[in-house]
Design a protein around this motif. Structure first.
Motif, PDB file in Angstrom:
ATOM      1  N   LYS A 147       0.820  -1.202   0.000  1.00 52.55           N
ATOM      2  CA  LYS A 147       0.000   0.000   0.000  1.00 52.55           C
ATOM      3  C   LYS A 147       0.862   1.264   0.000  1.00 52.55           C
ATOM      4  CE  LYS A 147      -4.046  -0.206   2.200  1.00 52.55           C
ATOM      5  NZ  LYS A 147      -5.039  -0.458   3.270  1.00 52.55           N
ATOM      6  N   SER A 148       2.046   1.172   0.564  1.00 49.61           N
ATOM      7  CA  SER A 148       2.967   2.308   0.540  1.00 49.61           C
ATOM      8  C   SER A 148       3.391   2.616  -0.894  1.00 49.61           C
ATOM      9  CB  SER A 148       4.186   2.011   1.413  1.00 49.61           C
ATOM     10  OG  SER A 148       5.096   3.074   1.354  1.00 49.61           O
ATOM     11  N   SER A 149       3.697   1.580  -1.667  1.00 46.15           N
ATOM     12  CA  SER A 149       4.057   1.776  -3.080  1.00 46.15           C
ATOM     13  C   SER A 149       2.896   2.368  -3.860  1.00 46.15           C
ATOM     14  CB  SER A 149       4.464   0.454  -3.735  1.00 46.15           C
ATOM     15  OG  SER A 149       5.679  -0.003  -3.219  1.00 46.15           O
ATOM     16  N   LEU A 150       1.688   1.851  -3.612  1.00 45.44           N
ATOM     17  CA  LEU A 150       0.512   2.318  -4.340  1.00 45.44           C
ATOM     18  C   LEU A 150       0.103   3.730  -3.928  1.00 45.44           C
ATOM     19  CD1 LEU A 150      -1.651  -0.931  -4.332  1.00 45.44           C
ATOM     20  CD2 LEU A 150      -0.193  -0.059  -6.165  1.00 45.44           C
ATOM     21  N   GLY A 151       0.505   4.158  -2.754  1.00 45.58           N
ATOM     22  CA  GLY A 151       0.144   5.481  -2.265  1.00 45.58           C
ATOM     23  C   GLY A 151       1.202   6.542  -2.496  1.00 45.58           C
ATOM     24  N   THR A 152       2.233   6.182  -3.265  1.00 45.45           N
ATOM     25  CA  THR A 152       3.315   7.122  -3.556  1.00 45.45           C
ATOM     26  C   THR A 152       3.307   7.454  -5.040  1.00 45.45           C
ATOM     27  OG1 THR A 152       4.665   6.160  -1.786  1.00 45.45           O
ATOM     28  CG2 THR A 152       5.814   7.485  -3.440  1.00 45.45           C
ATOM     29  N   ASN A 153       3.324   8.735  -5.356  1.00 43.11           N
ATOM     30  CA  ASN A 153       3.407   9.170  -6.747  1.00 43.11           C
ATOM     31  C   ASN A 153       4.844   8.970  -7.236  1.00 43.11           C
ATOM     32  OD1 ASN A 153       2.585  10.256  -9.185  1.00 43.11           O
ATOM     33  ND2 ASN A 153       2.787  12.368  -8.505  1.00 43.11           N
ATOM     34  N   LYS A 154       5.001   8.254  -8.336  1.00 43.26           N
ATOM     35  CA  LYS A 154       6.335   7.953  -8.859  1.00 43.26           C
ATOM     36  C   LYS A 154       7.139   9.244  -9.011  1.00 43.26           C
ATOM     37  CE  LYS A 154       7.664   4.418 -11.454  1.00 43.26           C
ATOM     38  NZ  LYS A 154       7.627   3.461 -12.524  1.00 43.26           N
ATOM     39  N   GLY A 155       8.365   9.227  -8.470  1.00 46.81           N
ATOM     40  CA  GLY A 155       9.244  10.385  -8.537  1.00 46.81           C
ATOM     41  C   GLY A 155       9.085  11.323  -7.352  1.00 46.81           C
ATOM     42  N   GLU A 156       8.115  11.046  -6.479  1.00 45.84           N
ATOM     43  CA  GLU A 156       7.818  11.926  -5.351  1.00 45.84           C
ATOM     44  C   GLU A 156       8.879  11.840  -4.251  1.00 45.84           C
ATOM     45  OE1 GLU A 156       4.373  12.054  -1.882  1.00 45.84           O
ATOM     46  OE2 GLU A 156       3.926  11.099  -3.784  1.00 45.84           O
ATOM     47  N   TRP A 157       9.400  10.647  -4.007  1.00 42.36           N
ATOM     48  CA  TRP A 157      10.346  10.473  -2.916  1.00 42.36           C
ATOM     49  C   TRP A 157      11.757  10.481  -3.474  1.00 42.36           C
ATOM     50  CZ3 TRP A 157      12.175   5.799   0.175  1.00 42.36           C
ATOM     51  CH2 TRP A 157      12.675   6.208   1.404  1.00 42.36           C
TER      52      TRP A 157
END
Length: 119
Positions: free
Chosen positions: A32-42
């Motif tokens: 769920k952490s992966s799915l809740g992160t916008n790619k390139g955000e972190w």
């Protein structure tokens, strides 16, 4: 494996102690952490996450959204197969609930959901 237990991105404390997530709960939390992160955000892991843009376009493309969810699930190396992805679109409130099931490399089946604001 163990991780700090998170609820809506916040550490869970009980009696002043940090609670740990283990087993299936920990695996679901990582997915769920992966799915809740916008790619390139972190900045420490720019490839982590999914492209939220797929969920924000005016004309939603279910195949593109499905592919983003699949990519997000497979970012967790303990996921062997993605078994199902189902979308429930609440158009008046512009909310998409994504329910998924996957099988881990150890044979454990996980089922969960994430909610996303959509275009």
């Amino acid at each position: 494996m163990q991780s700090f237990k998170l609820v809506e991105g916040d550490l869970v404390l009980e009696l002043g102690e940090i609670v740990m997530a283990e087993g299936t709960d920990e695996l679901v939390q990582c997915v769920k952490s992966s799915l809740g992160t916008n790619k390139g955000e972190w900045f420490l892991q720019p490839e982590l996450g999914i492209k939220f843009r797929a969920f924000l376009e005016k004309n939603l493309n279910e195949e593109e959204m499905r592919e983003q969810i699949r990519q997000g699930l497979f970012q967790e190396p303990r996921i062997k197969t993605v078994d199902s992805i189902k979308f429930e679109h609440d158009k008046p409130n512009r909310i998409m609930t994504v329910r998924f099931s996957a099988t881990a490399v150890d044979g454990t089946t996980i089922e969960s959901e994430v909610t996303q604001h959509v275009g």
